[in-house]
Design a protein around this motif. Sequence first.
Motif, PDB file in Angstrom:
ATOM      1  N   GLY A 127       0.689  -0.887  -0.300  1.00 19.99           N
ATOM      2  CA  GLY A 127      -0.118   0.027  -0.275  1.00 19.99           C
ATOM      3  C   GLY A 127       0.908   1.107  -0.170  1.00 19.99           C
ATOM      4  O   GLY A 127       1.019   2.534  -0.223  1.00 19.99           O
ATOM      5  N   GLY A 128       2.848   1.067  -0.559  1.00 17.39           N
ATOM      6  CA  GLY A 128       2.892   2.330   0.121  1.00 17.39           C
ATOM      7  C   GLY A 128       3.064   2.575  -1.493  1.00 17.39           C
ATOM      8  O   GLY A 128       2.467   2.203  -2.291  1.00 17.39           O
ATOM      9  N   SER A 129       4.015   3.785  -1.474  1.00 14.92           N
ATOM     10  CA  SER A 129       4.588   4.642  -2.266  1.00 14.92           C
ATOM     11  C   SER A 129       6.535   4.342  -2.509  1.00 14.92           C
ATOM     12  O   SER A 129       6.827   4.388  -1.794  1.00 14.92           O
ATOM     13  N   LEU A 130       6.397   5.263  -4.104  1.00 20.23           N
ATOM     14  CA  LEU A 130       7.556   4.870  -4.035  1.00 20.23           C
ATOM     15  C   LEU A 130       7.314   5.579  -5.941  1.00 20.23           C
ATOM     16  O   LEU A 130       7.040   5.081  -6.530  1.00 20.23           O
ATOM     17  N   THR A 131       8.818   5.895  -6.468  1.00 15.93           N
ATOM     18  CA  THR A 131       9.525   7.326  -7.189  1.00 15.93           C
ATOM     19  C   THR A 131      10.130   6.572  -8.035  1.00 15.93           C
ATOM     20  O   THR A 131      11.612   6.415  -6.757  1.00 15.93           O
ATOM     21  N   VAL A 132      10.427   6.042  -9.111  1.00 16.50           N
ATOM     22  CA  VAL A 132      11.277   5.277  -9.755  1.00 16.50           C
ATOM     23  C   VAL A 132      12.041   6.800 -11.030  1.00 16.50           C
ATOM     24  O   VAL A 132      11.139   7.259 -11.623  1.00 16.50           O
ATOM     25  N   SER A 133      12.894   7.017 -11.249  1.00 17.06           N
ATOM     26  CA  SER A 133      13.915   8.279 -11.669  1.00 17.06           C
ATOM     27  C   SER A 133      14.684   7.620 -13.099  1.00 17.06           C
ATOM     28  O   SER A 133      14.884   6.553 -12.584  1.00 17.06           O
ATOM     29  N   CYS A 134      14.879   8.626 -13.971  1.00 16.75           N
ATOM     30  CA  CYS A 134      15.419   8.021 -14.868  1.00 16.75           C
ATOM     31  C   CYS A 134      16.072   8.918 -15.153  1.00 16.75           C
ATOM     32  O   CYS A 134      15.565  10.090 -16.280  1.00 16.75           O
ATOM     33  N   LYS A 135      17.653   8.821 -15.354  1.00 13.09           N
ATOM     34  CA  LYS A 135      17.890  10.454 -15.930  1.00 13.09           C
ATOM     35  C   LYS A 135      18.986   9.737 -17.089  1.00 13.09           C
ATOM     36  O   LYS A 135      19.443   8.680 -17.468  1.00 13.09           O
ATOM     37  N   GLY A 136      18.678  10.338 -18.001  1.00 14.86           N
ATOM     38  CA  GLY A 136      19.321   9.976 -19.495  1.00 14.86           C
ATOM     39  C   GLY A 136      20.695  11.239 -20.069  1.00 14.86           C
ATOM     40  O   GLY A 136      20.875  12.215 -19.516  1.00 14.86           O
ATOM     41  N   SER A 137      21.458  10.580 -20.401  1.00 14.74           N
ATOM     42  CA  SER A 137      22.731  11.763 -20.477  1.00 14.74           C
ATOM     43  C   SER A 137      23.172  10.229 -22.217  1.00 14.74           C
ATOM     44  O   SER A 137      22.831   9.867 -22.568  1.00 14.74           O
ATOM     45  N   GLY A 138      24.497  11.767 -23.015  1.00 19.37           N
ATOM     46  CA  GLY A 138      24.769  11.632 -24.183  1.00 19.37           C
ATOM     47  C   GLY A 138      23.586  11.547 -25.066  1.00 19.37           C
ATOM     48  O   GLY A 138      24.102  10.739 -26.406  1.00 19.37           O
ATOM     49  N   PHE A 139      22.130  11.491 -25.126  1.00 21.77           N
ATOM     50  CA  PHE A 139      21.398  11.558 -26.100  1.00 21.77           C
ATOM     51  C   PHE A 139      21.265  13.052 -26.969  1.00 21.77           C
ATOM     52  O   PHE A 139      21.658  13.979 -26.424  1.00 21.77           O
ATOM     53  N   PRO A 140      21.462  13.319 -28.278  1.00 26.34           N
ATOM     54  CA  PRO A 140      21.508  14.179 -29.069  1.00 26.34           C
ATOM     55  C   PRO A 140      19.992  15.154 -28.644  1.00 26.34           C
ATOM     56  O   PRO A 140      20.734  16.274 -28.716  1.00 26.34           O
ATOM     57  N   LEU A 141      19.910  14.620 -27.954  1.00 30.20           N
ATOM     58  CA  LEU A 141      17.847  15.721 -27.298  1.00 30.20           C
ATOM     59  C   LEU A 141      17.590  15.428 -26.139  1.00 30.20           C
ATOM     60  O   LEU A 141      18.177  14.164 -26.017  1.00 30.20           O
ATOM     61  N   ASP A 142      17.120  16.050 -25.898  1.00 31.32           N
ATOM     62  CA  ASP A 142      16.137  15.724 -24.562  1.00 31.32           C
ATOM     63  C   ASP A 142      15.286  14.355 -24.524  1.00 31.32           C
ATOM     64  O   ASP A 142      14.699  14.715 -24.804  1.00 31.32           O
ATOM     65  N   LEU A 143      15.203  14.113 -23.351  1.00 30.72           N
ATOM     66  CA  LEU A 143      14.344  12.739 -23.671  1.00 30.72           C
ATOM     67  C   LEU A 143      12.974  13.015 -23.811  1.00 30.72           C
ATOM     68  O   LEU A 143      12.196  12.555 -24.140  1.00 30.72           O
ATOM     69  N   ASP A 144      12.621  14.348 -22.969  1.00 31.50           N
ATOM     70  CA  ASP A 144      11.114  14.706 -23.981  1.00 31.50           C
ATOM     71  C   ASP A 144      10.839  14.613 -25.258  1.00 31.50           C
ATOM     72  O   ASP A 144      10.089  14.823 -25.436  1.00 31.50           O
ATOM     73  N   TYR A 145      11.371  14.764 -26.049  1.00 32.11           N
ATOM     74  CA  TYR A 145      11.880  14.552 -27.472  1.00 32.11           C
ATOM     75  C   TYR A 145      11.007  13.252 -28.018  1.00 32.11           C
ATOM     76  O   TYR A 145      11.232  12.499 -28.678  1.00 32.11           O
ATOM     77  N   TYR A 146      11.609  11.775 -27.249  1.00 38.93           N
ATOM     78  CA  TYR A 146      11.941  10.686 -27.766  1.00 38.93           C
ATOM     79  C   TYR A 146      10.229   9.876 -27.132  1.00 38.93           C
ATOM     80  O   TYR A 146       9.457  10.324 -26.479  1.00 38.93           O
TER      81      TYR A 146
END
Length: 130
Positions: free
Chosen positions: A15-34
């Motif tokens: 019943g608990g909560s957790l947030t998992v993050s994903c950090k991008g690096s080295g991509f030509p564009l921001d992750l929002d583009y993909y």
Amino acid sequence: QVQLVESGGGLVQLGGSLTVSCKGSGFPLDLDYYCMGWFRQAPGKQREGVSCHCTKAGITYYTDSVKGRFTMSRGFGENTMYLQMNSLQPEDTAVYYCARADSGYGCYHSGIRGNQFDSWGQGAQVSVTS
């Protein structure tokens, strides 16, 4: 070198909560583009597509078992993607992976095609105890 790195996994009670993050690096564009996706794999089970989002196509998808409990979001300008998980259940226990689809395909209103995702993180373990 393109890279996706997950963080934020851990042990959480039923019943608990957790947030998992994903950090991008080295991509030509921001992750929002993909098109980006979250997948998980529990011990002894096949990999499962959990959620995906394609900004340009205007598509966000959640598999039925997480609808209403999980939320995928992006930190604009941070090159980071998040998976907020609420009301966690033991069956949510798995290694969670983020992935990118450079082709712009792989995320549909009807589901996720994992083979369209070409860059993957190393995974973050999420364990839910009852």
